[in-house]
Design a protein around this motif. Sequence first.
Motif, PDB file in Angstrom:
ATOM      1  N   PRO A  20      39.522  35.094  32.535  1.00  0.00           N
ATOM      2  CA  PRO A  20      39.884  34.031  33.487  1.00  0.00           C
ATOM      3  C   PRO A  20      39.126  34.085  34.803  1.00  0.00           C
ATOM      4  O   PRO A  20      38.929  33.049  35.438  1.00  0.00           O
ATOM      5  CB  PRO A  20      41.392  34.255  33.699  1.00  0.00           C
ATOM      6  CG  PRO A  20      41.668  35.641  33.216  1.00  0.00           C
ATOM      7  CD  PRO A  20      40.693  35.897  32.124  1.00  0.00           C
ATOM      8  N   TRP A  21      38.693  35.276  35.235  1.00  0.00           N
ATOM      9  CA  TRP A  21      37.973  35.344  36.512  1.00  0.00           C
ATOM     10  C   TRP A  21      36.548  34.812  36.405  1.00  0.00           C
ATOM     11  O   TRP A  21      35.832  34.753  37.392  1.00  0.00           O
ATOM     12  CB  TRP A  21      37.979  36.773  37.051  1.00  0.00           C
ATOM     13  CG  TRP A  21      37.458  37.803  36.099  1.00  0.00           C
ATOM     14  CD1 TRP A  21      36.154  38.189  35.945  1.00  0.00           C
ATOM     15  CD2 TRP A  21      38.208  38.593  35.175  1.00  0.00           C
ATOM     16  NE1 TRP A  21      36.054  39.148  34.968  1.00  0.00           N
ATOM     17  CE2 TRP A  21      37.304  39.423  34.480  1.00  0.00           C
ATOM     18  CE3 TRP A  21      39.571  38.667  34.865  1.00  0.00           C
ATOM     19  CZ2 TRP A  21      37.714  40.324  33.506  1.00  0.00           C
ATOM     20  CZ3 TRP A  21      39.967  39.567  33.893  1.00  0.00           C
ATOM     21  CH2 TRP A  21      39.059  40.378  33.215  1.00  0.00           C
ATOM     22  N   SER A 226      31.087  40.088  27.874  1.00  0.00           N
ATOM     23  CA  SER A 226      31.003  39.093  28.941  1.00  0.00           C
ATOM     24  C   SER A 226      30.778  39.819  30.271  1.00  0.00           C
ATOM     25  O   SER A 226      31.541  40.718  30.624  1.00  0.00           O
ATOM     26  CB  SER A 226      32.285  38.266  29.006  1.00  0.00           C
ATOM     27  OG  SER A 226      32.436  37.467  27.858  1.00  0.00           O
ATOM     28  N   VAL A 227      29.744  39.419  30.986  1.00  0.00           N
ATOM     29  CA  VAL A 227      29.383  40.062  32.250  1.00  0.00           C
ATOM     30  C   VAL A 227      29.240  38.994  33.324  1.00  0.00           C
ATOM     31  O   VAL A 227      28.523  38.009  33.142  1.00  0.00           O
ATOM     32  CB  VAL A 227      28.066  40.859  32.131  1.00  0.00           C
ATOM     33  CG1 VAL A 227      27.719  41.516  33.462  1.00  0.00           C
ATOM     34  CG2 VAL A 227      28.174  41.912  31.032  1.00  0.00           C
ATOM     35  N   LEU A 228      29.927  39.186  34.430  1.00  0.00           N
ATOM     36  CA  LEU A 228      29.824  38.283  35.571  1.00  0.00           C
ATOM     37  C   LEU A 228      28.751  38.811  36.512  1.00  0.00           C
ATOM     38  O   LEU A 228      28.840  39.947  36.983  1.00  0.00           O
ATOM     39  CB  LEU A 228      31.174  38.200  36.286  1.00  0.00           C
ATOM     40  CG  LEU A 228      31.321  37.223  37.443  1.00  0.00           C
ATOM     41  CD1 LEU A 228      30.942  35.812  37.017  1.00  0.00           C
ATOM     42  CD2 LEU A 228      32.745  37.248  37.977  1.00  0.00           C
ATOM     43  N   HIS A 229      27.711  38.012  36.762  1.00  0.00           N
ATOM     44  CA  HIS A 229      26.574  38.436  37.581  1.00  0.00           C
ATOM     45  C   HIS A 229      26.563  37.646  38.889  1.00  0.00           C
ATOM     46  O   HIS A 229      26.536  36.416  38.889  1.00  0.00           O
ATOM     47  CB  HIS A 229      25.270  38.203  36.824  1.00  0.00           C
ATOM     48  CG  HIS A 229      24.044  38.730  37.507  1.00  0.00           C
ATOM     49  ND1 HIS A 229      23.411  38.052  38.549  1.00  0.00           N
ATOM     50  CD2 HIS A 229      23.324  39.868  37.324  1.00  0.00           C
ATOM     51  CE1 HIS A 229      22.365  38.758  38.946  1.00  0.00           C
ATOM     52  NE2 HIS A 229      22.294  39.855  38.221  1.00  0.00           N
ATOM     53  N   LEU A 254      36.098  39.414  42.905  1.00  0.00           N
ATOM     54  CA  LEU A 254      36.253  40.672  42.171  1.00  0.00           C
ATOM     55  C   LEU A 254      37.653  41.242  42.288  1.00  0.00           C
ATOM     56  O   LEU A 254      38.055  42.081  41.477  1.00  0.00           O
ATOM     57  CB  LEU A 254      35.237  41.707  42.667  1.00  0.00           C
ATOM     58  CG  LEU A 254      33.759  41.379  42.419  1.00  0.00           C
ATOM     59  CD1 LEU A 254      32.904  42.620  42.613  1.00  0.00           C
ATOM     60  CD2 LEU A 254      33.547  40.824  41.028  1.00  0.00           C
ATOM     61  N   TYR A 255      38.388  40.799  43.288  1.00  0.00           N
ATOM     62  CA  TYR A 255      39.762  41.285  43.468  1.00  0.00           C
ATOM     63  C   TYR A 255      40.606  40.994  42.233  1.00  0.00           C
ATOM     64  O   TYR A 255      41.553  41.724  41.920  1.00  0.00           O
ATOM     65  CB  TYR A 255      40.386  40.623  44.697  1.00  0.00           C
ATOM     66  CG  TYR A 255      41.780  41.106  45.022  1.00  0.00           C
ATOM     67  CD1 TYR A 255      41.980  42.317  45.683  1.00  0.00           C
ATOM     68  CD2 TYR A 255      42.907  40.353  44.665  1.00  0.00           C
ATOM     69  CE1 TYR A 255      43.260  42.769  45.977  1.00  0.00           C
ATOM     70  CE2 TYR A 255      44.181  40.802  44.957  1.00  0.00           C
ATOM     71  CZ  TYR A 255      44.359  42.003  45.615  1.00  0.00           C
ATOM     72  OH  TYR A 255      45.619  42.455  45.910  1.00  0.00           O
ATOM     73  N   HIS A 256      40.262  39.930  41.507  1.00  0.00           N
ATOM     74  CA  HIS A 256      41.044  39.520  40.350  1.00  0.00           C
ATOM     75  C   HIS A 256      40.580  40.198  39.058  1.00  0.00           C
ATOM     76  O   HIS A 256      41.185  39.975  38.000  1.00  0.00           O
ATOM     77  CB  HIS A 256      40.974  38.007  40.196  1.00  0.00           C
ATOM     78  CG  HIS A 256      41.465  37.266  41.414  1.00  0.00           C
ATOM     79  ND1 HIS A 256      42.797  37.092  41.694  1.00  0.00           N
ATOM     80  CD2 HIS A 256      40.795  36.699  42.447  1.00  0.00           C
ATOM     81  CE1 HIS A 256      42.938  36.436  42.830  1.00  0.00           C
ATOM     82  NE2 HIS A 256      41.741  36.174  43.307  1.00  0.00           N
TER      83      HIS A 256
END
Length: 345
Positions: A20-21, A226-229, A254-256
Amino acid sequence: MATGKSVLTSSSSKSNPAPPWFDFSSVSTLRISITADQYQYCSEALRLLNEKLQMPHEITKEFTKLQANRIRPSEMARSCTVALNSSNISKNRYTDVVPFDKNRVVLNSCKDYRPSAKGYINASFITTPSPEKVSQFIATQGPLPHTFEDFWEMVIQCHCPVIVMLTRLVDNFKTVKCGDYFQAENGPREFGNISVVTKQLQTTETSLVLRSLEVNHKETDKPPLSVLHFQYPEWPDHGVPADTFAVREIFKRLYHVPVNIGPIVVHCSAGIGRTGAYCTIHNTIQRILMGDMSALDLVSTISMFRSQRIGMVQTVGQYFFCYKAIVDELNDLISEFKGRSNSKC
């Protein structure tokens, strides 16, 4: 806080939906709702930090103290033997910024099969107290073309959910600061045995470039990672941004991300200056929200980081920026809490 403006969007894989983030359009990812207890923690921390900011000479003295305790070349030679081995020298972007043997990332699967290579990558685990409550990091250099595959191998091996990139590929002086290991908008990119695909891309009003990536070995039945960049290109080498908005937007998003998934990869060019500053800001705010007022001792935090990677937070300007970003975020958290409280009246 700006929500950003999308420049390209494509749906995530149905077989492996993104967490979800990864929803770049959601305003909730930019909002941290604190409790009444956390409001008290933030208020007390803000009072103490504002008092400190009224004495900039004391902050300068703190950084001078940190610099006086820097590691000496002879100690580096004893503590970084794998990084300085002839098999691995070419894998270091800068010969004076290398990981310690004790906490370096060791690749289980490495394309360099020489025994002396020992699964080497220029990357350091940055662990902090209460790992079940606060984010852990991998601080690393901007990848070199011949280490791209190693970099992605590390991300897969350590189950890293996020990469924070705090540099341009090439600076204003035409100096290469990092290799292009991540742009895959025109179809899959292959790095040896690893494939990287961009699922979403968005540029925000704070100059952040957000990418949702899927990374996997080319021949495997396992689902992709899955990687958030995040890329923040406006943070100059050895300098600081003009304001704290983008850095705090990274923290808010990133807190989530649950802290138990895997370490957050943070890199700039060398992986110590801007990288160290971001880790300090992120860690300090997280600990304040836990009620840990020892987080206000930035000298202690950075000393802990420097015991795990040489030279974290390089300049006095970056040190002041840490204070400024923390204070700005505390003000934001307190304002948001008051706004919610007033709306309920």
